[in-house]
Design a protein around this motif. Structure first.
Motif, PDB file in Angstrom:
ATOM      1  N   THR A   8      19.824  43.206 -60.279  1.00 33.46           N
ATOM      2  CA  THR A   8      18.793  44.234 -60.169  1.00 33.46           C
ATOM      3  C   THR A   8      17.939  44.016 -58.929  1.00 33.46           C
ATOM      4  O   THR A   8      17.634  44.974 -58.200  1.00 33.46           O
ATOM      5  CB  THR A   8      17.902  44.232 -61.425  1.00 33.46           C
ATOM      6  N   ARG A   9      17.547  42.766 -58.664  1.00 33.32           N
ATOM      7  CA  ARG A   9      16.752  42.488 -57.462  1.00 33.32           C
ATOM      8  C   ARG A   9      17.507  42.887 -56.206  1.00 33.32           C
ATOM      9  O   ARG A   9      16.947  43.468 -55.274  1.00 33.32           O
ATOM     10  CB  ARG A   9      16.375  41.004 -57.410  1.00 33.32           C
ATOM     11  N   ARG A  10      18.793  42.550 -56.172  1.00 39.49           N
ATOM     12  CA  ARG A  10      19.606  42.904 -55.001  1.00 39.49           C
ATOM     13  C   ARG A  10      19.730  44.419 -54.849  1.00 39.49           C
ATOM     14  O   ARG A  10      19.635  44.961 -53.738  1.00 39.49           O
ATOM     15  CB  ARG A  10      20.983  42.254 -55.118  1.00 39.49           C
ATOM     16  N   ALA A  11      19.904  45.121 -55.971  1.00 38.85           N
ATOM     17  CA  ALA A  11      20.036  46.574 -55.923  1.00 38.85           C
ATOM     18  C   ALA A  11      18.737  47.234 -55.457  1.00 38.85           C
ATOM     19  O   ALA A  11      18.758  48.180 -54.664  1.00 38.85           O
ATOM     20  CB  ALA A  11      20.441  47.106 -57.295  1.00 38.85           C
ATOM     21  N   VAL A  12      17.594  46.741 -55.951  1.00 37.25           N
ATOM     22  CA  VAL A  12      16.304  47.291 -55.534  1.00 37.25           C
ATOM     23  C   VAL A  12      16.086  47.064 -54.044  1.00 37.25           C
ATOM     24  O   VAL A  12      15.620  47.955 -53.316  1.00 37.25           O
ATOM     25  CB  VAL A  12      15.154  46.675 -56.356  1.00 37.25           C
ATOM     26  N   ARG A  13      16.417  45.860 -53.582  1.00 34.15           N
ATOM     27  CA  ARG A  13      16.265  45.554 -52.159  1.00 34.15           C
ATOM     28  C   ARG A  13      17.091  46.502 -51.298  1.00 34.15           C
ATOM     29  O   ARG A  13      16.605  47.065 -50.304  1.00 34.15           O
ATOM     30  CB  ARG A  13      16.667  44.101 -51.895  1.00 34.15           C
ATOM     31  N   GLN A  14      18.340  46.702 -51.662  1.00 31.07           N
ATOM     32  CA  GLN A  14      19.199  47.603 -50.901  1.00 31.07           C
ATOM     33  C   GLN A  14      18.690  49.043 -50.961  1.00 31.07           C
ATOM     34  O   GLN A  14      18.728  49.774 -49.967  1.00 31.07           O
ATOM     35  CB  GLN A  14      20.625  47.512 -51.434  1.00 31.07           C
ATOM     36  N   TYR A  15      18.190  49.446 -52.128  1.00 31.31           N
ATOM     37  CA  TYR A  15      17.672  50.803 -52.286  1.00 31.31           C
ATOM     38  C   TYR A  15      16.455  51.029 -51.397  1.00 31.31           C
ATOM     39  O   TYR A  15      16.324  52.074 -50.742  1.00 31.31           O
ATOM     40  CB  TYR A  15      17.327  51.036 -53.750  1.00 31.31           C
TER      41      TYR A  15
END
Length: 268
Positions: A237-244
């Motif tokens: 989730t942290r990685r997805a939020v960062r990319q978003y």
């Protein structure tokens, strides 16, 4: 570290470029108010972190407008809804969980338990003369113990500054996380028996005896699978939020601040 008071923000304002998200200016007043939530030793660092936090929030609020989310929702609700609608975070698979377990087995063990006794020779961290004096006393007491001239229990009662002296120096059963780190780290590595060297901590010097040591045991995979699944889910989730957020920053445009997204407040 010290907080940078909001009142101090008047001084550095002109030192920093204006901050924009698209055509929206992040005002100096808003950044100044945000400073109190970003402790730092330097005003520039606090200012940057405050501006970055507001930029990330503005990116998500502009996306909330784009998605036509009701303005009647409060900001936190709108941000949560944006992430819910926009992020596609895959759940960890069974293979993912097993692979993580196999590569990190040392993280999934029951704690080592130890029964420990000590003699505390107290000295304040900044009182160098007293610390040197207590170190000398400690070395003499260790000498007495090694030669059998006196018993540990007697020295604990006569010399220890810890309340455990009333229990012959016994701290009872301890495990990781129950004492200060500088004491815990060396003590948890000791074998059973008397330790013939002083251990230094913020409180002074300790003479230590390990009365019992019960090694931790490897926990079975099924027992820790929920914990592993949670860890992996949070990481993804942290990685997805960062990319978003990186995509939003490109789409809307950000000026005046380096987002440095891996360390951003929304990544926590």
């Amino acid at each position: 570290m010290q907080l940078i008071p909001t009142g101090d923000a008047e001084k550095p304002r002109n030192q920093f470029p204006p901050v924009y998200v698209g055509n929206t200016l992040i005002s100096e007043e808003d950044i100044a108010r945000e400073l109190q939530h970003h402790p730092a030793e330097e005003v520039a660092e606090a200012w940057h972190e405050a501006a970055k936090s507001l930029v990330l929030r503005e990116l998500l609020m502009q996306q909330a407008d784009h998605l036509q989310l009701p303005r009647s929702m409060d900001e936190e609700e709108r941000i949560a809804k944006v992430l819910e609608l926009e992020l596609d975070v895959p759940a960890p698979t069974e293979d993912d969980c097993k692979r993580f377990f196999d590569g990190n087995r040392e993280r999934f063990s029951s704690p080592t338990l130890m029964a420990v006794s000590h003699i505390l020779l107290a000295a304040a961290p900044d009182d160098l003369d007293e610390r040197m004096r207590q170190e000398d006393v400690g070395k003499q007491l260790i000498g007495f113990l090694l030669t059998g001239r006196t018993a540990f229990n007697e020295l604990a009662r006569d010399y220890s500054a810890c309340e455990s002296r009333h229990q012959n120096g016994s701290l009872g059963q301890i495990s990781r996380g129950q004492t200060v780190e500088e004491f815990e780290r060396p003590v948890l590595s000791l074998k059973e028996g008397f330790h013939p060297e002083l251990i230094e901590s913020r409180y002074g010097y300790h003479i230590v005896r390990v009365d019992q040591r019960i090694e931790g045991e490897q926990l079975p995979y099924e027992h820790v699978k929920p914990q592993i699944r949670q860890l992996l889910s949070e990481s993804v989730t942290r990685r997805a939020v960062r990319q978003y957020l990186q995509v939003l920053a490109i789409n809307y445009g950000v000026e005046g601040v380096d987002l440095d997204l891996p360390e951003s407040p929304l990544m926590q």
